[in-house]
Each structure stands twice: as C-alpha cells, then as structure tokens.
Design a protein around this motif. Structure first.
Motif, short mmCIF file in Angstrom:
data_model
loop_
_atom_site.label_atom_id
_atom_site.label_comp_id
_atom_site.label_asym_id
_atom_site.label_seq_id
_atom_site.Cartn_x
_atom_site.Cartn_y
_atom_site.Cartn_z
N PHE A 366 15.86 -28.73 6.79
CA PHE A 366 15.25 -28.09 7.44
C PHE A 366 15.47 -28.99 8.63
O PHE A 366 15.53 -28.45 9.54
CB PHE A 366 14.22 -29.46 6.99
CG PHE A 366 13.11 -27.86 5.91
CD1 PHE A 366 12.03 -26.98 6.38
CD2 PHE A 366 13.55 -27.80 4.91
CE1 PHE A 366 10.95 -26.33 5.91
CE2 PHE A 366 12.84 -26.96 3.87
CZ PHE A 366 11.70 -25.86 4.49
N ALA A 367 15.40 -30.61 8.86
CA ALA A 367 15.79 -30.91 10.01
C ALA A 367 17.25 -30.62 10.50
O ALA A 367 16.87 -30.29 11.65
CB ALA A 367 16.21 -32.72 9.40
N SER A 368 18.29 -30.28 10.41
CA SER A 368 19.91 -29.95 10.43
C SER A 368 19.31 -28.18 11.21
O SER A 368 19.34 -27.98 12.14
CB SER A 368 20.65 -29.90 9.18
OG SER A 368 20.35 -28.80 8.44
N GLU A 408 17.04 -37.10 21.58
CA GLU A 408 17.97 -37.61 20.24
C GLU A 408 18.98 -38.98 21.53
O GLU A 408 19.78 -40.23 20.77
CB GLU A 408 18.68 -36.87 19.67
CG GLU A 408 17.58 -36.41 19.00
CD GLU A 408 17.76 -35.53 17.78
OE1 GLU A 408 17.70 -35.92 16.37
OE2 GLU A 408 19.66 -35.27 17.63
N SER A 409 19.74 -38.62 22.14
CA SER A 409 20.62 -39.03 23.33
C SER A 409 20.33 -40.40 24.25
O SER A 409 20.41 -40.81 24.10
CB SER A 409 21.37 -38.02 24.09
OG SER A 409 22.54 -38.55 24.90
N THR A 410 18.77 -39.84 24.77
CA THR A 410 17.91 -40.72 25.02
C THR A 410 18.27 -42.19 24.58
O THR A 410 18.16 -43.41 24.76
CB THR A 410 16.91 -39.89 26.14
OG1 THR A 410 17.22 -39.09 26.79
CG2 THR A 410 16.41 -41.19 26.87
N PRO A 414 18.74 -40.39 16.01
CA PRO A 414 17.94 -38.34 15.63
C PRO A 414 16.39 -38.61 15.53
O PRO A 414 15.54 -39.42 14.92
CB PRO A 414 18.12 -38.61 13.69
CG PRO A 414 18.52 -39.68 13.72
CD PRO A 414 18.43 -41.14 15.15
N MET A 415 15.70 -37.10 15.57
CA MET A 415 14.51 -36.70 15.83
C MET A 415 14.12 -37.03 14.14
O MET A 415 14.70 -36.28 13.30
CB MET A 415 13.86 -36.12 16.42
CG MET A 415 12.64 -35.67 17.20
SD MET A 415 12.13 -34.07 18.22
CE MET A 415 13.31 -35.07 19.46
N ASP A 419 8.88 -34.80 14.27
CA ASP A 419 8.95 -34.29 15.08
C ASP A 419 9.37 -32.98 15.25
O ASP A 419 8.95 -32.00 16.46
CB ASP A 419 9.15 -35.53 15.57
CG ASP A 419 9.27 -36.47 16.14
OD1 ASP A 419 7.39 -37.01 15.79
OD2 ASP A 419 9.12 -37.72 16.44
N LEU A 420 10.48 -33.00 14.29
CA LEU A 420 10.95 -31.02 14.64
C LEU A 420 10.38 -30.55 14.22
O LEU A 420 10.27 -28.63 15.33
CB LEU A 420 12.39 -31.32 13.89
CG LEU A 420 13.26 -32.80 14.44
CD1 LEU A 420 14.45 -32.75 13.52
CD2 LEU A 420 13.79 -31.71 15.47
N GLN A 421 9.56 -30.71 13.42
CA GLN A 421 8.70 -29.11 13.16
C GLN A 421 7.23 -28.94 13.83
O GLN A 421 7.40 -28.20 13.94
CB GLN A 421 8.14 -29.68 11.67
CG GLN A 421 9.03 -29.81 10.33
CD GLN A 421 7.99 -30.25 9.68
OE1 GLN A 421 8.19 -31.32 9.54
NE2 GLN A 421 8.31 -29.42 7.84
N VAL A 422 6.90 -30.23 14.29
CA VAL A 422 6.26 -29.95 15.70
C VAL A 422 5.97 -29.93 16.61
O VAL A 422 5.78 -28.34 17.02
CB VAL A 422 4.94 -31.26 15.46
CG1 VAL A 422 4.15 -31.02 17.06
CG2 VAL A 422 4.63 -32.27 14.96
#
Length: 564
Positions: A366-368, A408-410, A414-415, A419-422
């Motif tokens: 999911f995350a990737s 993610e760079s800042t 990794p998020m 957070d990614l789903q939202v």
C-alpha cells in the motif's frame, strides 16, 4: 439462554446456527451427531421439542420422568472426539418442555465416537441440513482454522532423492543475496530442510520430506505426483490479445523467481522531475510485485483446485489464488493482521528474502504505491473461494508524488501509511470528516483523530467548521506544491460574508436556492448551509417559502405578500 431468547430463535426459523428437532424419537445417537455437525460449522443452538415449522410440541423426558441438563452435556462430551463441551438448559414454553443445547464452534473437526463426521450446509431451498464430511474437506477445514500446517504433512513415499539440488542452491543464493538469513545459506540440503521444519524422521530413522519440502525443493515429477493442485499461470494481455499464456508446476522458489523476471520485463517507468533530479515512477514497484506473488504462493489453499494466476492487462495487475483469506484475516484488517495459512512456507519465504520478515508485506505494498501517486491494491473482489489482489495501472498522480517526495526529503523520514492514505483520500474526495476517514481506512475514530492532529501540525491538512460539521481538507501548502492554489480557495470554502454574497448572486441568477444547493455552492455541509440561510432570512436578505423538502429561499422582492 432464556425463554425470550429461545422464542426469538424460533421466530426466525431454522438457520445454519439454529436447529429444530421433534421431541419424540430423537435418540442419543442422533443428538450427538447433530451437535457434532453444528460444532463443525459456526456452532449455534439445538432446540429439542420444536417442529421444523416452528411449532412448539415439547420434548420427551430423556432421563425417566425428567431431563437432566448435566447428563445431556456429559453424554455429548463422552461421545464426541475431540471432547465437545456444550451447555444444556431445560425450559417451559407454552406449557411444553424445550431442551436448548448451546453448541460452541470448534477449532478442530469434531466427530462422534462411532466415527461419524458431518458438516452443516444449506439445501437448495435454503433450509439447513447435516451432510457427510469428506476427508479432503476436513483437511482443508483444519488448514483454514490453523490447526494443521499443510507443509508439515508427510509426502507419502517421497525421499530426499525427490528433491532437486539446484533448488537448494537457488534458496542459498536468495538467502545470501537478500541478507535475510546468511546462516542457513551455509547448511547442507538436509540441514536446510531440518531448519525449515520440512522433514520428519521415519521409523527407520531416515529423514523423509514433507509436502512443504516437495513444494519448495522438489523436482518436477515429485511436485506433480504429490501436489496435483499446484499450478501457476502468467498471462499478459494487450487489449484483447493474449501475448503470453504460461503455465507451470515448478517448485515454489523457481516459480517465484520466474514470475518476478516476467513482470520486470514488462514493467515501465514514468519520470518525475524534482528540481534538478529525475525520479522514476514504475508501473509496479518491486515490493508490490514481490509481496503480491509471494503471498499468493504461500497463502493459497493447496487442497483446493485451480492455479495461482498472475494477469497483466492494460488496466490492472492481478494476482488470484485459490482459497479464502487465512484464518482471522478480513478485508477490514488486512493491514494490521498477519496470519499465514502455512507458517512453514511463510518462514521459508522470509528466510529466502522473498517476503517482509515483520509480516507487514501488504502494508508495504500500500505504502509503496501511494508514495508514487498510484492507487492502493484492491482486495474487494475476494470471496470464500479465492483471494484476488488488483493493482490499478495507468498514469500516476505525479503532482501528488512530488508533494510526498518533497515532504520526505524535508523531514528526512518516510511518510507513514496513514498520512499517505489520508492525502490520497482528500486528494480524491476534497473534504472528509474524521468519521468518514476512519471508516474508509478501517481505523478507530480515536486513532484517526490523533493521526489527523499530527498531520495538521505537520502542515499537511487543515480543519474547518465546528461540531459535527468539522471537515478536513488538504492544506494551502499542499495545494501550492500541487501547483493548484485556486483549488485550495474552493476547497477551503469561504467566510460568512463571501458565502452570503455567493448565495445572493445565485438567487439573483436563478430565482431561488435550496439548502442542498447552498451547501454545494459554498462547499459546506447541509447543516452549515441551513445556518447561513436562516441568518440571511433573519436579516431580511432572503425569504423562506415552502417547507421541508420543498423549502426554498428567494429574494424579498420575489416573495408573496404572505411570505415577506
């Protein structure tokens, strides 16, 4: 269990978990067989003294002039294998004695001491019945319930000579290259089998391979002989034309590697420009390919017929495997529960570096995908007979992928999956309440609110409204990074003065406005729209005409004399 509960069950009629039996001529043998049958299903309640149509006729006393509930339970316990503990009560309903036997769902297959095994099922007309329980179905049930590991079953007649040395070398290479288990890579063939638990000593002291050993390391003939249901298909479509249609019965590690290579040959990349850097966005991240295929090979039901299918077409990447989800795994807990159907096969794949050791492979999938601006895998087409993972293909949401990469760079980390789903849900649906987000992500409300508060502090989302009208949307910073500031203005909504101006302009243009139209126009909830409209009516800017569903607001000049 009380009289009211029994009446309720009788009113509902017979089901897979409720059985009625006539009180006369229902002997002890039939009683034990019925209880064992129900225990092999979902358990339930057996009511003796009730006709099939629900009429209460009463039960004949089973112990002289009365029925002793404890003796009924003792009878069942003494004549079931393994011992089944029931709870029997005798109660009077409509002047008739009814015997209620509460039957638990058993974690093991239950038979009678006479060797009778039955299971619960439905007839064509939808009424329940008990039918013979075939041995192959019992094995599948034991595996599904986690009582038996299929890979630990003996491969009758198989010897170490049926295992291919090349497959052991393949395993060593995988384990060493991945770093998953460098120690096991240095063992001999027999020692590897012992470490994986896929050999058992025979009476003569010689190690004999189990079905798991044949699945992992067997030569082609041994696999076909001992595992007739094992087969894997790879199909590649271009439009309606099938470009590849490959079937194999090779051992699992060889199959997995072959499938990975075939998907890699097809895989394509999109490019994301991030400052001076170009970032490749593949159609399918490697972790998705690896976990989807490995999960299907490890978790499939090897007692069920049918191949594992890996299908790529213009719209999706699909992996389908025979059998339902492993015990305890459901659509709503896929991301949090890891329960392999075969712990031995799962352990072998982990040691070979083919699956995530933490048991969170699906979460990584999911995350990737979400991190690259792609849709998450869809398991909603899974049934009681198959598991289907569908990964939508097509173009990635590159602007969103850029936002995630920059964040993610800042932050230097990794998020999170939450957070990614939202971000994806708000990107697609604009505004959502905490309840809606919790429901869509299958999370608790408290967990969701805590995560959203953290995202607000991180500047990823914003909260508007109050009370039940509180809604979350992407922040100004996110919309700016998406190169779409106007969308933020529309999503954020307008303040009360701007809302009133928009509503006034709408009424001037179209004559009237309803609550639903005001909510859509101002991008607020219907309750918020009602408050704005009532306030404008109280100030004399609008006049309410009609009531309930027909209620509309018009300009004072358009209202009748009785409405102004």
């Amino acid at each position: 269990m009380d009289v009211a509960r029994v009446r309720e069950l009788i009113a509902r009629g017979e089901t897979l978990t409720t059985e009625f039996k006539r009180g006369s001529n229902f002997n002890d043998t039939a009683l034990v067989e019925t209880v064992a049958c129900m225990a092999n299903g979902e358990g339930g309640v057996l009511l003796i003294g009730v006709e099939d149509d629900g009429r209460i006729t009463g039960a004949t006393p089973r112990h002289g002039d009365r029925t002793d509930p404890r003796r009924v339970d003792a009878l069942i316990a003494s004549r079931t294998v393994p011992l089944l503990q029931t709870l029997t009560r005798v109660m009077t309903i409509d002047d008739c004695e009814v015997i209620a036997v509460e039957v638990p769902k058993s974690s093991r297959i239950v038979g009678t001491s006479g060797g009778v095994y039955l299971r619960r099922t439905l007839k064509i007309d939808g009424t329940p019945q008990c039918v013979p329980f075939p041995a192959y179905e019992m094995l599948a049930r034991e595996i599904d319930r986690g009582a038996v590991d299929f890979a630990a079953l003996p491969a009758r007649g198989a010897t170490m000579e049926d295992l291919d040395p090349k497959e052991f070398d393949r395993f060593r290479t995988m384990a060493s290259a991945s770093g998953a288990d460098s120690v096991i890579a240095g063992l001999s063939d027999v020692e590897i089998c012992r470490a994986l638990g896929v050999v058992k000593p025979a009476d003569d002291g010689v190690d004999r391979p189990t079905l798991g050993a044949v699945l992992l390391f067997g030569n082609q003939d041994a696999v076909v002989q001992h595992l007739p249901n094992h087969e894997v298909a790879f199909q590649l479509f271009s439009g309606l034309a099938m470009e590849v249609n490959h079937f194999t019965k090779a051992p699992l590690l060889k199959v997995a590697q072959d499938l990975f290579d075939r998907v890699a040959t097809w895989n394509r990349d999109e490019e994301l420009q991030l400052g001076m850097l170009r970032i490749s966005i593949p159609n399918l991240p490697i972790v998705v390919v690896r976990e989807a295929i490995a999960n299907a090979l490890v978790h499939r039901d090897y007692t069920a017929m049918g191949p594992v299918r890996v299908v790529i077409n213009d719209d999706s990447f699909e992996v389908t495997s025979p059998g339902a989800f492993p015990p305890g795994v459901r659509l709503d807990n896929l991301l949090t529960v890891s329960q392999p159907r075969s712990p031995l096969l799962a352990d072998a794949f982990r040691r070979a570096g083919l699956v995530e050791r933490s048991g969170r492979g699906i979460s990584l999938m999911f995350a990737s995908l979400l991190r690259l601006g792609r849709d998450a895998p869809d398991y909603s087409q899974s049934t009681d007979h198959m598991v289907r993972a569908v990964v939508p293909l097509g173009h990635a949401d590159l602007p969103l992928a850029r936002v995630i990469s920059q964040n993610e760079s800042t932050t230097g980390r990794p998020m999170s999956l939450f957070d990614l789903q939202v971000l994806h849900e708000l990107r697609a649906q604009t505004k959502l309440s905490a309840n809606e987000i919790a429901e869509q992500l299958h999370r608790t409300l408290g967990e969701t609110r805590a995560g959203l508060s953290r995202m607000i502090e991180a500047g990823l989302v914003e909260l508007r409204g109050s009370g039940r009208g509180r809604l979350y949307h992407l922040s100004a910073g996110v919309y700016k990074a998406l190169d779409n500031p106007p969308a933020y203005v529309r999503v954020r909504g307008t303040d009360s003065i701007q809302q009133e101006r928009m509503i006034t302009q709408y009424v001037e243009s179209f004559g009237s406005i309803s609550r639903a139209q005001a909510a859509e126009l101002c991008m607020i909830t219907p309750d918020q729209a009602s408050r704005v409209l009532r306030r404008m009516a109280a100030d004399g800017a609008l006049v309410l005409i009609g009531a309930r569903k027909g209620a509309r607001y018009v300009a004072p000049s358009d209202a009748g004399p009785n409405e102004s």
